[in-house]
Write a protein that holds these residues in place. Structure first.
Motif, PDB file in Angstrom:
ATOM      1  N   ASN A 134      44.618  32.090  32.926  1.00 52.40           N
ATOM      2  CA  ASN A 134      45.167  33.163  33.752  1.00 52.40           C
ATOM      3  C   ASN A 134      46.626  33.448  33.407  1.00 52.40           C
ATOM      4  OD1 ASN A 134      43.057  33.942  35.817  1.00 52.40           O
ATOM      5  ND2 ASN A 134      43.059  31.715  36.059  1.00 52.40           N
ATOM      6  N   ASN A 135      47.147  34.484  34.058  1.00 53.20           N
ATOM      7  CA  ASN A 135      48.557  34.873  33.927  1.00 53.20           C
ATOM      8  C   ASN A 135      48.929  35.207  32.482  1.00 53.20           C
ATOM      9  OD1 ASN A 135      48.996  34.332  36.736  1.00 53.20           O
ATOM     10  ND2 ASN A 135      49.095  32.146  36.227  1.00 53.20           N
TER      11      ASN A 135
ATOM     12  N   GLU B  24      39.402  41.878  40.265  1.00 54.50           N
ATOM     13  CA  GLU B  24      39.057  41.628  38.861  1.00 54.50           C
ATOM     14  C   GLU B  24      39.997  40.643  38.182  1.00 54.50           C
ATOM     15  OE1 GLU B  24      41.477  45.225  36.619  1.00 54.50           O
ATOM     16  OE2 GLU B  24      39.348  45.488  37.040  1.00 54.50           O
ATOM     17  N   ASN B  25      41.169  40.398  38.768  1.00 61.21           N
ATOM     18  CA  ASN B  25      42.112  39.442  38.197  1.00 61.21           C
ATOM     19  C   ASN B  25      41.868  38.021  38.681  1.00 61.21           C
ATOM     20  OD1 ASN B  25      43.578  41.386  36.688  1.00 61.21           O
ATOM     21  ND2 ASN B  25      44.624  42.028  38.564  1.00 61.21           N
ATOM     22  N   ASP B  26      40.894  37.851  39.569  1.00 62.01           N
ATOM     23  CA  ASP B  26      40.531  36.515  40.019  1.00 62.01           C
ATOM     24  C   ASP B  26      39.871  35.760  38.862  1.00 62.01           C
ATOM     25  OD1 ASP B  26      40.243  34.403  41.709  1.00 62.01           O
ATOM     26  OD2 ASP B  26      39.002  35.435  43.185  1.00 62.01           O
ATOM     27  N   GLN B  27      39.700  34.461  39.036  1.00 64.10           N
ATOM     28  CA  GLN B  27      39.131  33.634  37.966  1.00 64.10           C
ATOM     29  C   GLN B  27      37.606  33.713  38.009  1.00 64.10           C
ATOM     30  OE1 GLN B  27      40.989  29.721  37.648  1.00 64.10           O
ATOM     31  NE2 GLN B  27      42.690  30.457  38.881  1.00 64.10           N
ATOM     32  N   ILE B  28      37.082  34.853  37.602  1.00 61.97           N
ATOM     33  CA  ILE B  28      35.644  35.110  37.683  1.00 61.97           C
ATOM     34  C   ILE B  28      34.904  34.343  36.595  1.00 61.97           C
ATOM     35  CG2 ILE B  28      33.871  36.899  37.599  1.00 61.97           C
ATOM     36  CD1 ILE B  28      35.984  38.894  38.551  1.00 61.97           C
ATOM     37  N   ASN B  29      33.808  33.736  36.986  1.00 61.98           N
ATOM     38  CA  ASN B  29      32.952  33.003  36.046  1.00 61.98           C
ATOM     39  C   ASN B  29      32.067  34.018  35.318  1.00 61.98           C
ATOM     40  OD1 ASN B  29      31.722  30.831  34.757  1.00 61.98           O
ATOM     41  ND2 ASN B  29      30.208  30.581  36.382  1.00 61.98           N
ATOM     42  N   LEU B  30      32.640  34.667  34.315  1.00 61.83           N
ATOM     43  CA  LEU B  30      31.982  35.805  33.669  1.00 61.83           C
ATOM     44  C   LEU B  30      30.914  35.386  32.668  1.00 61.83           C
ATOM     45  CD1 LEU B  30      34.989  38.192  32.959  1.00 61.83           C
ATOM     46  CD2 LEU B  30      33.128  38.574  34.572  1.00 61.83           C
ATOM     47  N   PHE B  31      29.924  36.258  32.503  1.00 58.62           N
ATOM     48  CA  PHE B  31      28.963  36.136  31.413  1.00 58.62           C
ATOM     49  C   PHE B  31      28.776  37.521  30.806  1.00 58.62           C
ATOM     50  CE2 PHE B  31      26.943  36.220  35.554  1.00 58.62           C
ATOM     51  CZ  PHE B  31      26.069  37.293  35.482  1.00 58.62           C
TER      52      PHE B  31
END
Length: 508
Positions: free
Chosen positions: A247-248, A336-343
């Motif tokens: 992040n950041n 959308e800037n959260d720490q999303i567990n994306l796939f």
């Protein structure tokens, strides 16, 4: 159960016999701790233990990196320092790089240990009682892994790890828990196989998500970033977390990463590096840059009544699935800037029969599906309503899609707590989106029953205690090394499970 904090007065732990060799300039180290201050003493180098040699009381030898003293006449008995062994452990040939303390804030007795693996018996021989540690100090560049099992082997129980000093173990739910320890040096040259499947995705203008495949025996994964021509560590993560979220970061900037593992043999080789570029800055900080995964739908029930029903009522099923992904994220993440567990991809199947809905796989690709037979039964049982059918399909997608995006609690298998979190949060999303009309709150249910029972508990906590509770609950599974409902509730709301569950039940 409340945790008892030990407030131990000043105790000094010192292997006095090591000081006898101070004038000889050797390199055996022991730790003496008084009010958190560590001292070291040295002794002469002793001969290596030999099975055929006869030793009498007071003889000293080195074996497996430690110094031992014979208690009595002995021959052909390996030194261990354990109870009943002919040898007394005096100290180690390596300097200590981590010191473990009985009390919080580095109080009580303290024992310094060098790099190595220490079973419960090894720790007892060195003066560390079982289930008795509450804080530690570790030298920069080293990792201390604490296990609740008697042997420090990955997969044998819960693990806590530390790369810096810890004044207490409460956040890790590990106070008075450790039974064995392993200490490794992160900078050791890598020789083992690098982690497989290393890849990454851009999650927002300020976030990149990395993931890789787990491997048996790995205990820690180390993520490094290329900075000014050399790699620097940016994150360490335990074996049961095969991903990292950075992040950041700066919008519109290219970043290069690689990952290696640490196991019982030291540090492995690093993966080939990958480079990812963050998106340009968002104008709203909301969900402008959210991107649904690529979706491929496979109809394995072609020609069946369920397949025909789905194709008639929902001809663009892939778009329906994609639209639902954003709704899921709005419920369990802040933006959308959260720490999303994306796939990146969803492989969706319409099966002839089987479970109403299911999910498998890990990022970057997950698999989802539902039963055509279930949809026919649902349709016929609900007045053959197209609207009700669409609501059911979206509800199943919401539940299974949440499994893809949510975090999974670590070390939470006791009392079905981890499963209750996973299924409960997924049903909460469905309830919150109005996609679970048949579900009702029931008095007398159990908090760890999962599905709608736990889902309604999460909704009640979100509605009455903290409007962001569900989002914070999901984040707690990401951040806590050893998760439990009680620990998560205390961290988020300041109250324990028993109090909140009783209040919830009384509200029904």
């Amino acid at each position: 159960m409340e945790t008892t904090v030990k407030q131990t007065t000043k105790i000094s732990f010192l292997i006095a016999s090591l000081f006898a060799g101070l004038a000889c300039g050797g390199n055996v180290h022991a730790a003496s701790v008084q009010d958190g201050q560590q001292q070291t003493a040295t002794a002469e180098q002793y001969p290596a233990w030999n099975a055929g040699t006869v030793y009498t009381a007071g003889s000293r030898v080195t074996f497996n990196g430690s110094v031992f003293e014979a208690k009595w006449w002995t021959q052909n008995e390996q030194p261990t320092g354990t109870e009943g062994n002919s040898w007394k452990l005096l100290g180690s040939l390596q300097p200590p790089v981590a010191t473990f303390y009985e009390g919080i804030d580095y109080t009580g007795y303290g024992v310094g240990l060098p790099v190595g693996s220490y079973t419960k018996a090894d720790l007892l021989a060195r003066g560390i009682k079982d289930n008795d540690l509450s804080s530690l100090k570790v030298t920069n560049g080293y990792v201390a892994l604490l296990f609740d099992a008697e042997t420090p082997i990955a997969g044998s129980g819960r693990i806590m790890y530390a790369t810096s000093d810890r004044a207490n173990f409460f956040a890790d739910n590990f106070n008075d828990v450790p039974s064995s320890i392993r200490i490794v040096k992160k900078s050791d040259a890598g020789t083992g196989t690098a982690p497989a499947g290393f890849h990454g995705t851009v999650g927002s203008p300020t976030r990149i998500n990395l993931s890789w495949a787990k491997a048996p025996g790995d205990e820690i994964y180390v993520v490094e970033q290329l900075v000014n021509g050399s790699y620097q560590e940016v994150q360490s993560t335990l074996i049961n977390q095969s991903y990292a979220i950075l992040n950041n970061l700066t919008p519109g900037t290219a970043y290069t990463f690689r990952v290696s593992a640490i196991n019982g043999n030291g540090k492995t080789l690093a993966t080939a590096p990958i480079t990812l570029t963050t998106w340009a800055a968002s104008n709203t900080g909301g969900w402008d840059h959210f991107r649904a995964p690529n979706i491929v739908v496979t109809d394995k029930a072609v020609g069946s009544a369920g397949s025909q029903l789905v194709n008639r009522v929902m001809p663009n099923l892939s778009k329906l699935i994609a639209d639902q992904m954003l709704d899921i994220n709005r419920v369990i993440y802040f933006n959308e800037n959260d720490q999303i567990n994306l796939f990146t991809d969803i492989s969706f199947e319409l099966d002839p029969d089987g479970y109403p809905g299911w999910k498998s796989g890990e990022p970057p690709v997950i698999n989802m599906g539902m039963s055509a037979a279930h949809l026919v039964n649902f349709y016929n049982g609900n007045g053959q309503s197209d609207a009700a059918l669409v609501n059911e399909v979206i509800g199943v997608i919401a539940h299974e899609g949440t499994h893809g995006y949510q975090y999974t609690p670590r070390n939470a298998s006791a009392n079905n707590e981890g499963s209750a979190f996973v299924e409960g949060l997924a049903d909460y999303v469905r309830i919150e989106l109005g996609l679970h009309p048949a579900a009702v709150r029931r008095p007398g249910a159990l908090y760890n029953a999962g599905y709608s029972e736990t889902g309604f508990f999460i909704k009640w906590l979100t509605d009455t205690k903290d409007p962001n509770f569900a989002r914070k609950l999901n984040a707690s599974a990401r951040d806590m090394q050893n998760w439990s409902w009680d620990a998560a509730l205390r961290q988020i709301l300041g109250q324990g499970l028993s109090v909140l569950w009783a209040e919830y039940q009384a509200s029904i």
